[in-house]
Structure formats: structure tokens, C-alpha cells
Scaffold this motif. Sequence first.
Motif, PDB file in Angstrom:
ATOM      1  N   ASN A 187       0.754  -1.315  -0.094  1.00 30.70           N
ATOM      2  CA  ASN A 187       0.096   0.061   0.051  1.00 30.70           C
ATOM      3  C   ASN A 187       0.871   1.261  -0.173  1.00 30.70           C
ATOM      4  O   ASN A 187       0.523   2.161  -0.787  1.00 30.70           O
ATOM      5  N   SER A 188       1.930   1.469   0.789  1.00 28.18           N
ATOM      6  CA  SER A 188       2.725   2.456   0.905  1.00 28.18           C
ATOM      7  C   SER A 188       3.690   2.725  -0.282  1.00 28.18           C
ATOM      8  O   SER A 188       3.642   3.842  -0.839  1.00 28.18           O
ATOM      9  N   PHE A 189       4.044   1.252  -0.815  1.00 27.76           N
ATOM     10  CA  PHE A 189       5.066   1.451  -1.790  1.00 27.76           C
ATOM     11  C   PHE A 189       4.250   1.758  -3.149  1.00 27.76           C
ATOM     12  O   PHE A 189       4.759   2.855  -3.960  1.00 27.76           O
ATOM     13  N   LYS A 190       3.212   1.439  -3.468  1.00 28.72           N
ATOM     14  CA  LYS A 190       2.430   1.833  -4.631  1.00 28.72           C
ATOM     15  C   LYS A 190       1.799   3.143  -4.710  1.00 28.72           C
ATOM     16  O   LYS A 190       1.649   3.616  -5.821  1.00 28.72           O
ATOM     17  N   MET A 191       1.371   3.459  -3.392  1.00 29.28           N
ATOM     18  CA  MET A 191       0.923   4.875  -3.506  1.00 29.28           C
ATOM     19  C   MET A 191       1.786   6.072  -3.727  1.00 29.28           C
ATOM     20  O   MET A 191       1.716   7.050  -4.553  1.00 29.28           O
ATOM     21  N   LYS A 192       3.227   5.639  -3.134  1.00 30.44           N
ATOM     22  CA  LYS A 192       4.157   6.801  -3.426  1.00 30.44           C
ATOM     23  C   LYS A 192       4.638   6.610  -4.975  1.00 30.44           C
ATOM     24  O   LYS A 192       5.005   7.543  -5.573  1.00 30.44           O
ATOM     25  N   MET A 193       4.825   5.363  -5.407  1.00 31.31           N
ATOM     26  CA  MET A 193       4.920   5.172  -6.855  1.00 31.31           C
ATOM     27  C   MET A 193       4.082   5.926  -7.749  1.00 31.31           C
ATOM     28  O   MET A 193       4.562   6.661  -8.621  1.00 31.31           O
ATOM     29  N   SER A 194       2.639   5.845  -7.452  1.00 28.56           N
ATOM     30  CA  SER A 194       1.763   6.341  -8.310  1.00 28.56           C
ATOM     31  C   SER A 194       1.978   7.862  -8.223  1.00 28.56           C
ATOM     32  O   SER A 194       1.733   8.585  -9.409  1.00 28.56           O
ATOM     33  N   VAL A 195       2.228   8.804  -7.241  1.00 25.33           N
ATOM     34  CA  VAL A 195       2.454   9.965  -7.090  1.00 25.33           C
ATOM     35  C   VAL A 195       3.534  10.546  -7.878  1.00 25.33           C
ATOM     36  O   VAL A 195       3.559  11.469  -8.625  1.00 25.33           O
ATOM     37  N   VAL A 196       4.563   9.762  -7.512  1.00 19.36           N
ATOM     38  CA  VAL A 196       5.760  10.078  -8.533  1.00 19.36           C
ATOM     39  C   VAL A 196       5.808   9.824  -9.974  1.00 19.36           C
ATOM     40  O   VAL A 196       6.129  10.848 -10.684  1.00 19.36           O
ATOM     41  N   LEU A 197       5.102   9.131 -10.408  1.00 17.16           N
ATOM     42  CA  LEU A 197       4.940   8.534 -11.737  1.00 17.16           C
ATOM     43  C   LEU A 197       4.161   9.678 -12.585  1.00 17.16           C
ATOM     44  O   LEU A 197       4.449  10.139 -13.607  1.00 17.16           O
ATOM     45  N   GLY A 198       3.037  10.003 -11.502  1.00 15.18           N
ATOM     46  CA  GLY A 198       1.954  10.905 -12.310  1.00 15.18           C
ATOM     47  C   GLY A 198       2.748  12.247 -12.352  1.00 15.18           C
ATOM     48  O   GLY A 198       2.277  12.935 -13.448  1.00 15.18           O
ATOM     49  N   GLY A 231       6.398  18.862  -7.399  1.00 15.30           N
ATOM     50  CA  GLY A 231       7.855  18.411  -7.652  1.00 15.30           C
ATOM     51  C   GLY A 231       8.303  18.324  -6.045  1.00 15.30           C
ATOM     52  O   GLY A 231       9.191  17.456  -6.088  1.00 15.30           O
ATOM     53  N   TYR A 232       8.093  19.177  -5.496  1.00 13.91           N
ATOM     54  CA  TYR A 232       8.729  19.208  -4.063  1.00 13.91           C
ATOM     55  C   TYR A 232       8.219  18.049  -3.110  1.00 13.91           C
ATOM     56  O   TYR A 232       8.745  17.469  -2.577  1.00 13.91           O
ATOM     57  N   LEU A 233       6.967  17.679  -3.484  1.00 14.18           N
ATOM     58  CA  LEU A 233       6.369  16.548  -2.932  1.00 14.18           C
ATOM     59  C   LEU A 233       7.014  15.075  -3.272  1.00 14.18           C
ATOM     60  O   LEU A 233       7.479  14.173  -2.536  1.00 14.18           O
ATOM     61  N   VAL A 234       7.484  15.190  -4.682  1.00 13.72           N
ATOM     62  CA  VAL A 234       8.477  13.900  -4.948  1.00 13.72           C
ATOM     63  C   VAL A 234       9.715  14.085  -4.311  1.00 13.72           C
ATOM     64  O   VAL A 234      10.383  12.963  -3.841  1.00 13.72           O
ATOM     65  N   PHE A 235      10.432  15.238  -4.280  1.00  8.44           N
ATOM     66  CA  PHE A 235      11.638  15.145  -3.314  1.00  8.44           C
ATOM     67  C   PHE A 235      11.554  14.878  -2.002  1.00  8.44           C
ATOM     68  O   PHE A 235      12.240  14.052  -1.508  1.00  8.44           O
ATOM     69  N   LEU A 236      10.340  14.970  -1.503  1.00  5.96           N
ATOM     70  CA  LEU A 236      10.179  14.655  -0.038  1.00  5.96           C
ATOM     71  C   LEU A 236      10.140  13.147  -0.013  1.00  5.96           C
ATOM     72  O   LEU A 236      10.671  12.455   0.851  1.00  5.96           O
ATOM     73  N   LEU A 245      -3.601   4.529 -10.168  1.00  7.12           N
ATOM     74  CA  LEU A 245      -2.745   3.489 -10.526  1.00  7.12           C
ATOM     75  C   LEU A 245      -2.408   2.669  -9.210  1.00  7.12           C
ATOM     76  O   LEU A 245      -2.130   1.166  -9.252  1.00  7.12           O
ATOM     77  N   TRP A 246      -2.386   3.147  -8.184  1.00 11.79           N
ATOM     78  CA  TRP A 246      -2.180   2.432  -6.725  1.00 11.79           C
ATOM     79  C   TRP A 246      -3.525   1.423  -6.551  1.00 11.79           C
ATOM     80  O   TRP A 246      -3.404   0.331  -6.212  1.00 11.79           O
TER      81      TRP A 246
END
Length: 838
Positions: A539-550, A590-595, A746-747
Motif C-alpha cells: 500500500n505504501s510502496f504503490k501509493m508513493k510510486m503512483s504519485v511520483v510517476l503521475g 515536484g517538492y512532494l516528489v523530493f520529500l 494506479l495505486w
Amino acid sequence: MGSLFRSEEVCLAQLFLQSASAYNCISELGERGLLEFRDLNPKVSPFQRRFVGEVRRCEEMEKTFTFLQQELRSAGRVPGPCPESPRAPVAREALRVQEQSEQLAQELREVSRNRASLRGRLRDLRQYLHVLREGQRFTSLPAPLGSPPRPRALSEREPILDPSLHQHLERKINFVAGVIHPWRVTAFERLLWRACRGYLVASFVEMPEPMEDPASGESITWVIFLISYWGEQIGQKIRKISDCFHCQVYPYPESEASRTDTITGLHGQIQDLSVVLEETEQYLAQVLDKVALALPTWRVQVQKMKAIYLILNQCSFDVTEKCLIAEVWCPVRDLTQVQDALRQGSYQSGSSVECFVQRVPTSESPPTLIRTNKFTAGFQSIVDAYGVASYQEVNPAPYAIITFPFIFAIMFGDVGHGLLMFLFALWMVLYEDSPRLRQGTNEIWLTFFEGRYLILLMGAFSIYTGFIYNECFSKATTIFPSAWSVATMANHSSWSSAYLATHPSLTLDPNVTGVFRGPYPFGIDPIWSLATNHLNFLNSFKMKMSVVLGIVHMGFGVVLGVFNHVHFQQWHRLILEFLPEMIFLLALFGYLVFLIFYKWIKFSAADSLVAPSILIHFIDMFLFTSNAENLPLYPGQVPVQTVLVVLALASVPVLLLGTPLYQWCRQRTPGTVRPEAPVSTGEQEPLLEGQEAGNSVNATKEDVESGGHSPDAKHLDFAEIFMHQAIHTIEYCLGCVSNTASYLRLWALSLAHAQLSEVLWTMVMRNGFVRLSYVGGVVLVPVFAAFAVLTVAILLVMEGLSAFLHALRLHWVEFQNKFYVGAGYKLCPFAFAPDTWE
């Protein structure tokens, strides 16, 4: 760029065609399929155009061809396709085709009429023969002397009256014989009884063999009737009733000798008619052979001929009426081919004056031409379903070749399911030239077949993401040794037997030395499939991955807008639109991806319990506050976040007011020299024919940006420009928030697909392996069959369609709206053959 990345340059041109060679020139252009003709006579009725007579002649020939084709189908023959593509016929050849087709049609009409007449006559003779034969049984003579007496049993085969009593009757017995449809027998008999009050004797019997109904063409077992009566008035009533019921009445001789002679004569006539009918059938088959051989070629020739005259009707004549002028949209790179086609047409017609093509300036937005092949056609269709690209704007199709299957695979990641999809698409690709696959009648199948390369890539990418997720039909595979060691933790722990008995599930602690020996080489460690917190980890892995790829996907879409601004030489949009859009997107999301990446790198398993929450930090960022309970990720985090929010908010008024104020200032400044391009963004001044520029000579840049509906500079309305930019600003700023949240699908769909796959395995295959172990492997056959059917029906078809639709939405709404207008229209070239560009 190539045609796939941006639509080709298309120009408006005029064709000057000599009247004698115009037909051949249009024919040659139709064979090559290069030009889209424009109608220069829009206000002229189709019945008042120059070549309406030729078009009507073609339509008359098409009617003749339709009759010939119907005759072939009625004979059980299907005309095959044309073996080769014949050229459009010249006038003399067209007259020959018309004469031959009409002659064959006339022969078919005569032969078919003669055959129908012979068949009807033969049918009547056979019915008459059956009527006489059946009537003989009712009115036969008594047996000769010396023969044994006949029993007087009541039977339908017995004579109606004893012939020995004829001499004692004072009145003469008359007969009416014929055939009637079996459905009308009951009503016919009832009406006879009521109308004649019983002064008749009627017998009905079915005919021994079925015969054709001339009205419907069906094979029917007719009913023979024989009615005996006294009196002429009764006979008139019987004949009138027979006519009302459409009965076929035949003359019935009174004496048995006459009936015998009539039967003998009928046998001879039937034999003679059968011979004549057989010869007629043979001659008809010969005529149909000629039709089947010539009809496909004739049909193609006349269709081409009619198409040519329809195009000639769109042309206009010059003052001398010796030259036809046509306006066409033509790809610039094909102008040499067009001139060669005109030269070839003039040579074929024997004309000494060559036809030629000349480019003309225009302010209209040209049509869009993107050449595709069998691989790229499916991806281009996805883009065109949203909207055809505006003239020469960036085409999203080449980027969708990679991004679309990948985004689909994120939601559909499973090695087993992806492999099944890949093999299905590979089979369609390998046998794509098979006529059975191409000429299917099922619309769903044709949709799958047209997108076979798209399905092939979706399956391949799903296999890749399945290895990343380490899922094959919901089960993990141990390709490499696991990086987790249970033995190390057990050796360094103080677990007692009583503790282990009361704790069936234990958690691995990565802080113990030797338990975690490093990351898994590729994908997710298979030990997570056994962990109790497996779902929490994914759940944690795919949620962050979806945000980054989006966010990366949306940022790429914004960057693609730069290519539009540079190509149309609209340098002000780089500063007033692209720059604030990128600042707004990167400063916040973009700052969210950095975090996300910073937290992954900064915090390890040892201090994971004290790691701060990114979501709370992101909320505090918009509120310009800090939370004492949520520790900062790095020193000086609050000032950095404040600056980023201020930059994002400051970019909004620039995006809102920049372009309208720039247009307003340029409109108010007299004599402004436009340094960015020879073709203005406001004043629609087309280039001359010999000038070259970065975009087409026939379109202004504002036409392209607005899809061909840009007003002239002197009529620009500042309020309208401001309203358009305000809508764009609101849509972009709010869209960055909603679109980022939209990528969380995606998540969600990835987890849903994994859980459905796991439920299907647990409820079907696992029960087959565990609960039915005592029965043996025989029970696994129906269990596996059920598992396979449910996998294909639910996980491949339903889940695959769901993931496809969500990937389609992410490309149409979240990705393409950052740079794609899609307000163009396709170039539809005049071509006889299928489009050579696809």
C-alpha cells in the motif's frame, strides 16, 4: 521532426487540367491517393453540374451490376474479389463495358424467364399427373368377371360411387379435381359443405411428393381434392369457391380410357420438358460463368469512373472553358509526385499540353496529415479518438507508444496474466495476413485485431511490472535468494517454547544484525508474500510510486508544450505560460516528489519509528505552519516550503494576465515589427509561394493554436482573450491538484488486481491442492479448468478492460491537456485503393 511527431506541412494548390486530359489526370491521382479535393461549386445543385450525365450513366451501369449480382446469388454463387486493381476505363472501354453488361443482363432475363416458364409448366403437368393418378383410385372401374369379390370396407381409397350403379342413375355425375394449399383445406371443406348443403362428395389426399410454391418459392406437400356433384349450379358454386381459395383446378376426363390416354400423354410431355429445361439450365450456367468472371472487374472500373466524374464536378472551368481548375490540399513533400502524375495523365490521353500544379496562399488552417503504419496506427487511433491534432502541433502518439502500455502495466502487473495477453497478441501479429482474421464479422474481434500491437506491448510491459511486483498469478517467485534471514533473528532472540506457542505470527526485525542483508536484486523480496503486513507494505510502496510517476508524466506533458511554442515561434509563451506552469507544478508537487525520495534515503529501519509524516508536512506547507509533533525532515524546511508556496502563488497572476496583456500591448502599439516569425500571431498575412518558414505557408500561428478559428488582429477582443486565459489558468492550477490525485488510480487498481488474483487462487486452486488431496490429481482437472476460465473472464478481460480505460483517461485528461489542443481535421485524400499511408 518526422511526420509521426508532428503533422506534415500541407499546402493549398491549384491544378490546371486540360479538358481532354482531365479524366486521365484525375484517374492517375486517384491511383496514388495524394490530394484532398475541395468543391469549387458548393452552391450548384448536383443535377446542374457539368458531368451529371456521365455520373448517371455510371449509376445505370451499377444498377445493371446489382441485377447481375442478385442473379449470381440466387444461383448460389458468390462473386469473388477483383484479382487485380484495374484502372479506370476510358470512354471507348466504358461503352464496351456498358454494352456487354446490358447484353448479359438481357440474356439472363430471357433465360431466367424461359426457365421459370418451363418450371411452371413442368410443375403444372406433374400436378395434373398426380391428380389423375389419385383420381383413378376414387373412380376406378369394377373388377372383371371371375375375379374375387372386393370387400366393402370403408376406406379413402375406395371409389366414391359403385360404378355398377351408374346405369341406374338418372342424373349425370360430374367431377372437379385440383390441388390446394394444405393450410386452406379445412376452411375450403367447411365452406363447400355449407354452400352446397351436402350435395357433393369431396375427397382429399396429400400429394406423394412435395413441390415448389410459385408464390413463396418454398417446397410444399400439396393436397389433391376430387369433388363429385350433381347439377350445374352446384358445379358453378364449387368452381367459384375454388377460385377464391386459389386452387389449381384441372380438367378431369369422364371415362377411364380418356384418363389413361391423358396420363400417357402427360408422361411424354414431362419427358420433353425435362430435356428442354436441362438444356436451358446449362445455357444459364454458361451465362452466369461469364458474369462471375467479368463482374468484379467491371464493378471496380465503374466505381473508379464514377468517382472521377464526381471529382470533375467539383472543378470549375476557366473563361475559355478549355481548362478545368481544381483546388486541393496537398502535402508539400508530395508535390513532385503530383506533378509526375499529371504528366503521366497527359501522356496517356495523348494531349500535347501538360497539366500542372501551382501552390496558392491561404489563411485557412490546413488539414492534419500524420502518416502511420500497421504498428503506429493503433496508438494514433487512441489519440484521434480524443481529437485530431491541430495543424502541426505536437502529436502525443509516439510518446503514448511507451507511456500507455507502461501505465496500463502498473495497474495490471502480473507475470502470468501479462504472458497470456502477450501470447494472444503475438498470435494475432504472426498471423495478421490471414484472411480469416482480417475479414471477421465480429466487431469486438476486429477491435482486438486492429489493436494487436498495442495489446502486445501491454502484455510485455505487464510481464516487466509483474517481475517488479514479484507476482505470477498472485504468487511470489524466488528468482534470487531472499535478503531476509529468519535463522539469525531466532539465534539472537530469547524466544521460549511457551512464547512461540502463543505467538503463531512473528515479525522480522531488521534492526537485528544479520536479519536484513541488503536489498533484493530485482523487484520485491518474495518473503513479503508471507508477511502479515504484506498489504501495508504494498500500500505504501504503490501509493508513493503512483504519485511520483503521475507528477513526472504531467511534467513531461508541460515540457512538450515548449515544442509547440518554439515551432510556431511564439517566444512570449515560453516566458508567460511555460515558465509559470513549471514553477507552479515543481514548487508544489515536484517538492512532494523530493520529500518522498529524501525520506527514503534519509531514514533507515533503525529510526523508521520516528520518521515524520510527509502528508502532514505537505498540509503544513500550504498553511504556512509547523507541527511540533511532526519533526522536520531537514534543517530549514519551513522557510524553504514558504518560499516555494510564494513562488507557486506568484506564478498564478503571471499565467493569468501575462498573455492577455502582451496581446493588448501589441495591438495598441502601431507599426510593431514582429521579430519572432514572418507569419504573425495576430495579423493573418500569408507568405508568398516562394517564401519558406518554420510552419506552413497557408496557416497563421493563431489559427493553429485555436484550431483554425482565430479572429483577425483588428477584431481581437481583449475580454475574450482574458476569459480564455482565465479558464486555462483555473483549469491548470486546479488540474494540478486533481490530476495528481487522479494518478492514485494506479495505486488503487494495482492493489485491486493483486487482491482479485489472490482471492481467485485461494478460493479455487488452493482448495484443489489442499482440501482435495486425498482424491488425487483427477479432481485438479475441473478445478484448473474453472480457474483458467475465471482468470480469462475476470482478470484478463474485465480487469484488463478496466485498466485500459483508466490508462486512456490518464492520457486524455491528465497528460494531453497540458499541451494538446486537438481541434484539427484529417486530410482525406482522394484514392481508389485503401489508404497507402496506413
